[in-house]
Design an enzyme around this catalytic site. Sequence first.
Site, short mmCIF file in Angstrom:
data_model
loop_
_atom_site.label_atom_id
_atom_site.label_comp_id
_atom_site.label_asym_id
_atom_site.label_seq_id
_atom_site.Cartn_x
_atom_site.Cartn_y
_atom_site.Cartn_z
N TYR A 84 44.63 41.02 40.88
CA TYR A 84 44.08 40.57 39.60
C TYR A 84 44.46 41.58 38.51
O TYR A 84 44.20 42.77 38.63
CB TYR A 84 42.56 40.47 39.74
N CYS A 85 45.10 41.08 37.45
CA CYS A 85 45.46 41.89 36.28
C CYS A 85 46.29 43.10 36.73
O CYS A 85 47.29 42.93 37.43
CB CYS A 85 44.20 42.29 35.52
N VAL A 86 45.90 44.33 36.37
CA VAL A 86 46.69 45.50 36.77
C VAL A 86 46.70 45.67 38.28
O VAL A 86 47.65 46.23 38.85
CB VAL A 86 46.19 46.77 36.05
N GLY A 88 47.17 43.24 40.22
CA GLY A 88 48.31 42.41 40.57
C GLY A 88 49.63 43.10 40.28
O GLY A 88 50.59 42.99 41.05
#
Length: 347
Positions: A84-86, A88
């Site tokens: 998720y987000c960073v 990811g």
Amino acid sequence: VLKRPLLICPPWINKFYILDLNPQKSFIRWAVEQGHTVFVISWINPDERHGTKSWEAYIREGLQYGLDTIEKATGEKDVNAVGYCVGGTLLAAALALMAQEGDHRIKSATFFTTQVDFTYAGDLKVFVDEEQVAAVEKAMNEKGYLDGTKMATAFNMLRSGDLIWPYVVNNYMRGKDPLPFDLLYWNADSTRMGAANHSFYLRNCYLENRLSQGMMELAGRVVSLKDVTIPVYNLAAKEDHIAPALSVFLGSKYFGGEVDYVMAGSGHIAGVVNPPAAQKYHYWTGGKPGGDFDQWIAEATNHPGSWWPHWQRWVEAKDNTRVPARKPGKHMKTLGDAPGTYVKVRV
């Protein structure tokens, strides 16, 4: 349950429980109900002891340690992963490194509002130039970390009309206490940023865009996303101002395997945390990402409601082998009840 366990790599810029906020909104609870054996990384809130922890350390001591732990707990090597987000962005870089090193335990990757190319990197770019990054690095190097309140303020300033001024008016001017709201509690539950980790992220991603260009160096290797040939589910959110849908779309072309691009309604949080029972928003599916973004949207199919069931079908299509349900903690020492101790550290 599904034979392949699920490892979730959340961002360390906030705490992992956004995916387990309450029983109705919990992606983790829903995933368990669909038959996933779910493991989630809870990143430590770093202090001066963690100032030199690099991205490689986060891969080795976070992601790969998580894979080792899953094997001990379940006996399974093959894993589905979510970033998720960073979290990811770290997962994508880790997959590129692990491909070179012959570590193929992650068999599918799902990215929630994740950027791997930072050409169109959204509103946070207003805080990122050489002068500002150098100033942040100077402040971090004094203590080994960046105060969480500084990160929280930066994010809130991007949406000041929603996250700052209503509370100034109602609380300060009108004397009203804010209503209890789980999402705002999580938003205010900020974390510190370790110096080496945060500096690497700002420079390699926002300033120099090295990951998508095949120029990022990790563990003495130059890594390339072309080496990531496992199936990828790449989720964007239509109104995301942190990881814009266009940015996520353009990032899809750098992976070496099949990429399914899906665009959810709403923004960076509500677009992801959208339980099917709520019957909110829409999501769009379409052809392979790689051409013109506007053309993809024009030709995409609109589906009402949550993308979660669509993702579940995607995961099951990769491997739907089932095994008897597992007992969490059976083969491992339990350190404490969820959500653990790291999330209770206040900045």
